[in-house]
Structures are given as C-alpha cells and as structure tokens.
Design a protein around this motif. Structure first.
Motif, mmCIF file in Angstrom:
data_model
loop_
_atom_site.group_PDB
_atom_site.id
_atom_site.type_symbol
_atom_site.label_atom_id
_atom_site.label_comp_id
_atom_site.label_asym_id
_atom_site.label_seq_id
_atom_site.Cartn_x
_atom_site.Cartn_y
_atom_site.Cartn_z
ATOM 1 N N TYR A 221 0.971 -1.134 0.069
ATOM 2 C CA TYR A 221 -0.126 -0.252 -0.001
ATOM 3 C C TYR A 221 0.945 1.292 -0.149
ATOM 4 C CZ TYR A 221 -4.280 -2.684 0.840
ATOM 5 O OH TYR A 221 -5.187 -3.601 0.553
ATOM 6 N N ARG A 225 0.551 4.053 -3.139
ATOM 7 C CA ARG A 225 0.236 5.203 -2.951
ATOM 8 C C ARG A 225 1.371 6.396 -3.099
ATOM 9 N NH1 ARG A 225 -2.239 3.334 2.879
ATOM 10 N NH2 ARG A 225 -4.448 2.430 2.042
ATOM 11 N N ALA A 244 -4.875 -9.633 0.004
ATOM 12 C CA ALA A 244 -5.897 -8.418 -0.425
ATOM 13 C C ALA A 244 -5.156 -7.121 -0.861
ATOM 14 C CB ALA A 244 -6.671 -8.190 0.916
ATOM 15 N N ALA A 245 -3.841 -6.974 -0.404
ATOM 16 C CA ALA A 245 -3.131 -5.965 -1.022
ATOM 17 C C ALA A 245 -2.623 -6.054 -2.416
ATOM 18 C CB ALA A 245 -1.687 -5.685 -0.093
ATOM 19 N N ASP A 248 -5.815 -5.492 -4.465
ATOM 20 C CA ASP A 248 -5.802 -3.984 -4.676
ATOM 21 C C ASP A 248 -4.640 -3.373 -5.463
ATOM 22 O OD1 ASP A 248 -7.857 -4.169 -3.042
ATOM 23 O OD2 ASP A 248 -6.928 -3.237 -1.116
ATOM 24 N N ALA A 249 -3.529 -3.732 -5.593
ATOM 25 C CA ALA A 249 -2.680 -3.082 -6.430
ATOM 26 C C ALA A 249 -2.923 -3.519 -8.021
ATOM 27 C CB ALA A 249 -1.210 -3.589 -6.216
ATOM 28 N N ARG A 251 -5.780 -4.114 -9.079
ATOM 29 C CA ARG A 251 -7.074 -3.457 -9.412
ATOM 30 C C ARG A 251 -6.805 -1.923 -9.803
ATOM 31 N NH1 ARG A 251 -10.004 -7.039 -5.828
ATOM 32 N NH2 ARG A 251 -9.459 -5.789 -3.998
ATOM 33 N N ALA A 252 -5.740 -1.508 -9.363
ATOM 34 C CA ALA A 252 -5.365 0.100 -9.561
ATOM 35 C C ALA A 252 -4.421 0.011 -10.696
ATOM 36 C CB ALA A 252 -4.165 0.541 -8.085
ATOM 37 N N THR A 277 -6.247 -15.227 -4.712
ATOM 38 C CA THR A 277 -5.727 -14.233 -5.840
ATOM 39 C C THR A 277 -5.605 -14.748 -7.098
ATOM 40 O OG1 THR A 277 -3.400 -15.239 -5.393
ATOM 41 C CG2 THR A 277 -4.231 -13.482 -3.906
ATOM 42 N N GLN A 280 -9.174 -14.738 -8.563
ATOM 43 C CA GLN A 280 -9.630 -13.216 -8.969
ATOM 44 C C GLN A 280 -8.909 -12.607 -10.133
ATOM 45 O OE1 GLN A 280 -8.598 -11.212 -5.224
ATOM 46 N NE2 GLN A 280 -10.653 -11.337 -4.407
#
Length: 318
Positions: A221, A225, A244-245, A248-249, A251-252, A277, A280
């Motif tokens: 994260y 960011r 999960a991290a 999220d990466a 998806r970004a 993972t 997904q």
C-alpha cells in the motif's frame, strides 16, 4: 573444485572455531550451513548434505565431522545478534534473522506462547544459515513472458523450499527495472535487495525502489500510494492481508510479481489466500520452478489469463 564462497559478512558472525573450519572449505555451490547442538556440522550444496571436519574437509563419515556444541550455537547467536537479542523480538517471534547481503538465519528452539501464538523463541538449539546468491541471468527465460508485447504481465513464481524463487525474482526485478519500468520492491526479510542502512547491496535494477524490512501488505500500500510504481514485487506471499493488498494493487492497474511455496498450480490453488488471488485474476502468468536440473529449473509457465492452461515453456533452466 573451486573454493566455496562463504561471504565475509557471514564469517565474521561465527565463532573463531567455525570460521577457521569454513574458510578452509573447498566445496562448490554452498547453499546452507547448518548448526545443531549435539550434531555434526553440515554444509548443504547442490548435491545434498556434506559433513565437514574441523580442518574444513568434506567427509562422508558423521563421526569424523566437527561436533557442534550448545556453546557453539549460543556463541554464533550472540555474534549474529551483536549481543542484542532483546532488541530483535520480532525476528525471534518469526524464527529467523536477516544478515546484511540478504543472508537468512533460521532458528529453532523452545517456543514461548502468548494467547496461543508464538511470542518468541528461547533456548535456541539450531541455526540454519541460508546464503543468498546473485545469479545474473537466472530470469532470462521469464523476461519475454513477463514483458510480452512490451507490456508487463503479472507473474506468480511457485516452487518448494530451496527451489530458487528468491534468486529468480531478484534477477527478474533487475531486468524489468533496467528495461525501463518503475519497480517497487517490498523486501520484508531483507533477502531480495540485501539492504544495509536502506541501501541495496544486491543488484535489483536502476529504477527499483526498495522498501526494506517492511511487512508485505503494508509495504504494497505504501508503494501503491507514494512511489508511482508500475510493477510491485514481493517474496513469499501467503496470508489474507497480503493477498488482499496484491489484489488492490492489480485493480489499481499495477502489475505484480510475487513468489509462494507450492509444487505447482493445483497446490497453489488449494492454499486459501493464494487460491483467492489466482481465482481473482491477480496474476496473468504462473511460473513453476524445481531443483530437477539444479536450483531454479523452470518446469513450465502457464497463462491463466485469456487462455487458461496455455503452456509457454517447459523443462529448461530459469
């Protein structure tokens, strides 16, 4: 045979008796040095376990090897912790120490529990020193797969322990970085970059930002960011927060590269967090490594994107 490479940073953290022994060794491809109280000194090479005499000579006889004593293990531990074991609570809880240069020292002993979880280790009776190796070109067979059409692809590297995952990932990060992509590297165990005072000691590429000694989920994260990474890489993912991290990466719009312990895709899918993972679609490619032809043997690369199960390569060296 060529002299074994036991790095000075490791030798200086061993008692004099062990230093005198190991500096005389003439063995190829030393991977581990195993110290267990009440047992013979063992060095692990590509060909397997080797007993070592007090004179630094290999022997096939257990009773001819240097006998590791409890005091020898404690002396080594004191040198490795710089007599500050009390300041390394997190390392003792996890069961390993990291030395400069990316070398890892595993520890076993008596686990002290708190609330059903390991709080620390006491009475450390065994140390396993795993020597980090830089192998330029270890990822050559994967670069074209990861940079297909000059667009980075997310990759998961799988292998059982000692299969070469970290070595291959390090070289892959270097090559992707040097080919023009900004890479963020979360180096939780200080093994990939071998940083000292925040500065990488191993080659990880000119565009690679290293976040050293940081938990993987939190580090992902931070890089996402703050650093504008196009690719984020980390070693040995496994728990739900890390999964999960990474998701999220992805998806970004960031590509991710990671490793995990598994002998193949089916085993990886059976691991709860890792399976999530994969289902997904966080990873587009899965590389499977083994030791069949030596560490970092690339058995196959699978596409789990548009063409699930596509076999790109099989049976070569990574």
């Amino acid at each position: 045979m060529s002299p074994a490479w036991v790095p000075p940073v490791v030798l200086e953290r061993l008692p004099a008796q062990l230093r005198r022994c190991l500096v005389r060794m003439r063995l190829e491809d030393v991977e581990e040095i195993r110290l267990s109280a009440g047992r013979p000194l063992i060095v692990v090479g590509r060909g397997g376990d080797i007993f070592v005499t007090a004179e630094g000579e290999p022997t096939c006889r257990q009773d001819g090897a240097l006998a590791v004593t409890w005091e020898l293990v404690q002396d080594a531990l004191q040198l490795m912790t710089r007599s500050s074991a009390y300041a390394l609570e997190e390392e003792f809880r996890r069961g390993y120490l990291s030395l400069p240069g990316g070398h890892r020292v595993g520890m076993v002993g008596r686990a002290v529990l708190e609330g059903g979880r390991v709080r620390t280790l006491r009475d450390v009776a065994g140390l396993n020193i795993r020597l980090a190796r830089e192998v330029r070109g270890a990822a050559d067979a994967l670069v074209a797969v990861v940079l297909e059409d000059r667009v980075p692809r997310s990759l998961l590297l799988l292998s059982p322990p000692r299969g070469g995952k970290t070595t291959v990932l390090r070289d892959l990060v270097r090559q992707v970085s040097d080919r023009g992509y900004r890479v963020g590297l979360v180096d939780e165990r200080s093994e990939l970059a071998g940083s000292v005072n925040g500065l990488p000691q191993l080659e990880v590429g000119i565009r690679t930002d290293v976040l050293d000694a940081c938990p993987k989920a939190e580090g992902i994260y931070i890089l996402l960011r703050a650093m504008g990474s196009q690719v984020i890489a980390c070693d040995e993912i496994g728990d739900e927060d890390e999964a999960a991290a990474l998701a999220d990466a992805a998806r970004a719009g960031v590509r991710v590269m990671a490793t995990a312990h598994a002998s193949g895709l089916d085993d990886a899918m059976a691991r709860p967090a890792l399976g999530i993972t994969l289902r997904q679609g966080v990873f587009e490619r899965v590389g499977v490594l083994s030791r069949r032809l030596g560490p970092a043997t690339l058995e196959e690369v699978l596409s789990i994107g548009p063409h699930p199960g596509l076999r790109v390569r099989r049976g070569g060296k990574g």
